[in-house]
Enzyme design. Structure first.
Site, PDB file in Angstrom:
ATOM      1  N   LYS A 154       6.045   2.467  -6.180  1.00 21.41           N
ATOM      2  CA  LYS A 154       6.223   3.552  -7.684  1.00 21.41           C
ATOM      3  C   LYS A 154       7.476   4.206  -8.151  1.00 21.41           C
ATOM      4  O   LYS A 154       8.079   3.606  -9.232  1.00 21.41           O
ATOM      5  CB  LYS A 154       5.715   4.915  -7.358  1.00 21.41           C
ATOM      6  N   GLY A 197       2.410   0.757  -1.115  1.00 19.00           N
ATOM      7  CA  GLY A 197       1.432   2.398  -1.412  1.00 19.00           C
ATOM      8  C   GLY A 197       3.467   2.566  -2.556  1.00 19.00           C
ATOM      9  O   GLY A 197       3.423   2.044  -2.563  1.00 19.00           O
ATOM     10  N   SER A 198       3.129   3.908  -1.968  1.00 16.23           N
ATOM     11  CA  SER A 198       4.000   4.973  -3.070  1.00 16.23           C
ATOM     12  C   SER A 198       6.116   4.061  -3.176  1.00 16.23           C
ATOM     13  O   SER A 198       6.173   5.048  -4.271  1.00 16.23           O
ATOM     14  CB  SER A 198       3.741   6.512  -2.740  1.00 16.23           C
ATOM     15  N   THR A 199       5.927   3.701  -2.270  1.00 16.16           N
ATOM     16  CA  THR A 199       7.320   3.276  -2.137  1.00 16.16           C
ATOM     17  C   THR A 199       7.735   1.502  -3.850  1.00 16.16           C
ATOM     18  O   THR A 199       8.663   1.869  -3.740  1.00 16.16           O
ATOM     19  CB  THR A 199       7.532   2.272  -1.108  1.00 16.16           C
TER      20      THR A 199
END
Length: 661
Positions: free
Chosen positions: A323, A319-321
């Protein structure tokens, strides 16, 4: 007379011929035994006359980095049966009495089932191991029974003084001290040592023969492992994930604590754990009840899953980690700078697909690169990944170690799962850019992100730093190893600034610790089952501190939390709890300037128009608490329309702010 005499002669000749025939047959038989079957009978005689006792080597000790014992070998006893001797005797009633006594002792004292006892007594094998690992009291009971054909020898078995402590990391051994999982398996050849032997020549009654010298081969004890694990940090890690598991009712919670400068694993744990001293059964009573009803095959699968270290051997969507990696690649390729700005409309059209931001109904609008990371704005990362280009983006994924394995010294490390460069296309690379459509191992992610806190140098993760002998002398040392430079020192420094911005400005506000420069990124990713995304999530947080010289990195993952599932709300508090304890333990003092900037009163931020989960993280960064009415609480998430106290109101830290749908 003549007829009788002839008849007598014939009878005599016949007797003589029969006699010589018998002698010939006997000679042939003796010759056959001596020449043809000689080797066979020699072996049988030697077997009956030889007492070959195995002298078990003592398995090496596993220490933590400070010399605390995590796995040791303790004295125990093994019962052996010599079936032929148990069946030998002059009187049938004596033989039967001895065997009946053996059955009683083996059953009542050792708990051996009847079939095993009977099969052992009837066996043609010379020596049979009946039970291993019994205590002295039990061994004495067997000795006192004075059973013919039964021996009790001193032995060793594996013991774990702290029970379930670091269970998935240390691993398990078999009943004969052979490594089955974890470090016990990885370093089995070093730990196991070399078995010794004691050979004596005896008669059928066990008395030493006058001929034949005894032979004694000394057992060589195994080497010891000195791990990078710190027992105190490991204890903090296990306490934190259990706390998170209880608060979130998650299926599983796991965490890694790493030193970014060395790659050393300081702590690694997951729930549920299991008792290393009884590794063949679950720890909880409820799970034991389920386990007992399973078939043998089902139990084996259950045990393998229970032992499996998911932090190394399993993959998940980050997920967003993820990014953070996309941002670092964009900065390194000059596809973005800290001054870059973007405008989020809530969605982006790429090729034939429209990709939405998680906050579709209330787009972020104008934002800087750091704000885009803090906001977890998906469209920005679709743009960044495509601006870098597929070829270069995949080259950087390889540099960060995402396309291979880390090489950590642990069995069964998994590889990442991602589309090939040839088939990804603009949509594929775009979704990977914001952490979807790619699955990595937790050890891969923390190793890659830790390089950003080490001037771009990615270290090979390490669990064991040296091997020693029984006197503590180093036999082999495992040096820290720089794998490669992932990004330039300048890019790494910019990423540290961005990570700290995310904490200071709300994106990962739940990780903020007064007096410390903390950097972090949270993430929430739906799980994939049968090729489709489902409602269950992996909610995670990765953090480092202090950001001017990172000494510790933490990755905490919550598997399928119940209720609220946003990473900042679910994984953030546990990460903060763990990070704060580790920083204090490592004597990393708070930054004086940061402490001075922390005031007892703060102004309530503007919350209207933001999602509830976003508000929770923002309030946490201000040191404020939150609450909302029962109707709003029933929703998974909602857009805040009003608040109390109002924005701009000066309140004490710890004040509760009420959010309304």
């Amino acid at each position: 007379m003549t007829g009788s005499s002839n008849k007598s002669k014939r009878n005599l000749i016949l007797v003589v011929l029969v006699f010589f025939a018998m002698i010939a047959c006997l000679m042939i038989r003796v010759g056959w035994i001596a020449i043809v079957d000689g080797e066979k009978y020699s072996e049988m005689a030697l077997e009956r006359q030889t007492r070959d006792n195995v002298l078990e080597a003592e398995r090496g000790i596993i220490y933590d980095t400070n010399g605390n014992e995590l796995a040791v070998s303790v004295t125990c006893y093994t019962v052996w049966l010599r079936p032929a001797d148990a069946r030998a005797g002059e009187k049938e009633e004596d033989i039967k009495a001895n065997q009946d006594k053996i059955r009683t002792v083996f059953s009542d004292v050792l708990g051996v089932d009847d079939d095993t006892i009977n099969n052992s007594l009837e066996s043609k094998r010379y020596n049979i191991k009946i039970k291993r690992g019994i205590d002295k009291e039990t061994a004495d009971k067997v000795r006192e029974a004075e059973l013919k054909g039964v021996d009790v020898f001193e032995d060793t078995k594996r013991s774990y003084p702290l029970g379930s402590f670091a269970s998935h990391l240390l691993g398990t051994v078999s009943s004969d001290n052979r490594g089955l999982s974890g470090l016990e398996l990885q370093y089995n050849s070093y730990l196991s040592g070399v078995t010794g032997r004691e050979i004596n020549y005896t008669d059928a009654r066990g008395n030493s023969l006058s001929y034949g010298d005894s032979q004694y081969y000394v057992a060589e004890d195994g080497y010891n492992l000195v791990t990078t694990l710190d027992s105190v940090i490991q204890n903090y890690t296990e306490s934190a994930i259990k706390w998170v598991a209880k608060k979130t009712s998650a299926d599983r919670v796991m965490a890694i604590v790493m030193d970014p400068e060395t790659g050393d694993i300081l702590g690694m744990a997951q729930t549920p754990d299991f008792d290393l001293n009884n590794a063949q059964q679950p720890s909880s009573e409820s799970e034991k009840a389920k386990f007992d009803k399973m078939s043998t095959e089902e139990q084996q699968k259950y045990i393998q899953k229970m032992w499996r270290n998911a932090l190394i051997c399993d993959t998940y969507e980050p997920g967003s980690t993820f990014k953070l990696i996309t941002t670092a690649i964009a900065l390194e390729e000059n596809a973005a700078t800290l001054k870059s700005t973007y405008y989020d409309t809530g969605a982006i059209r790429i090729a034939d697909r429209t990709i939405h931001c998680w906050r579709t109904g209330n787009p972020h609008g104008h934002e800087t690169l750091a704000e885009a990371v803090s906001n977890s704005c998906n469209p920005v990362f679709v743009k960044l990944a495509n601006k870098v280009g597929i070829e270069k983006f995949y080259d950087h994924l390889d540099t960060f170690g995402i396309t291979g394995t880390t090489g950590i010294d642990f069995p069964g490390e998994a590889s990442a799962i991602l589309q090939s460069e040839e088939t990804a296309g603009p949509v594929g690379i775009g979704t990977i850019g914001f952490g979807q459509g790619i699955a990595v191992t937790p050890i891969q992610l923390i190793t890659a992100i830790s390089s950003l806190g080490n001037d771009g140098k990615m270290m090979k993760p390490r669990l064991v730093k040296e091997i020693t002998d029984s006197k503590g002398k180093t036999v082999k040392e495992f040096e820290t190893e720089v794998v490669r430079q992932t990004v330039s020192g300048e890019t790494a420094d910019e990423m540290c600034q961005i990570m700290q911005f995310v904490v200071d400005n709300g994106g990962a506000g739940t990780v903020k610790i007064d007096g410390y420069k903390v950097g972090a990124k949270t993430g929430t990713a739906n799980k994939v089952r049968n090729g489709k995304y489902i409602d269950e999530t992996y909610s995670s947080c990765i953090a480092m501190a202090p950001m001017d010289d990172p000494q510790v990195a933490i990755l905490l993952i919550v598997d399928n939390p119940k209720g609220v599932h946003y990473g900042g709300v679910v994984a953030g508090p546990g990460t903060r709890k763990l990070l704060k304890n580790v920083l204090n333990y490592m004597n990393i003092s708070p930054d004086k300037k940061t402490q001075q900037a922390t005031v007892e009163t703060v102004k309530v931020p503007e919350l209207a128009g933001k999602s509830a989960s976003e508000c929770v993280e923002l309030l946490a960064s201000y040191g404020l608490k939150y609450d909302y009415d029962k109707k709003a609480a029933e929703k998974d998430d909602f857009i805040v329309t009003r608040q109390y106290p109002e924005a701009g109101t000066k309140v004490k830290k710890g004040t509760k702010v009420y959010l309304y749908d």
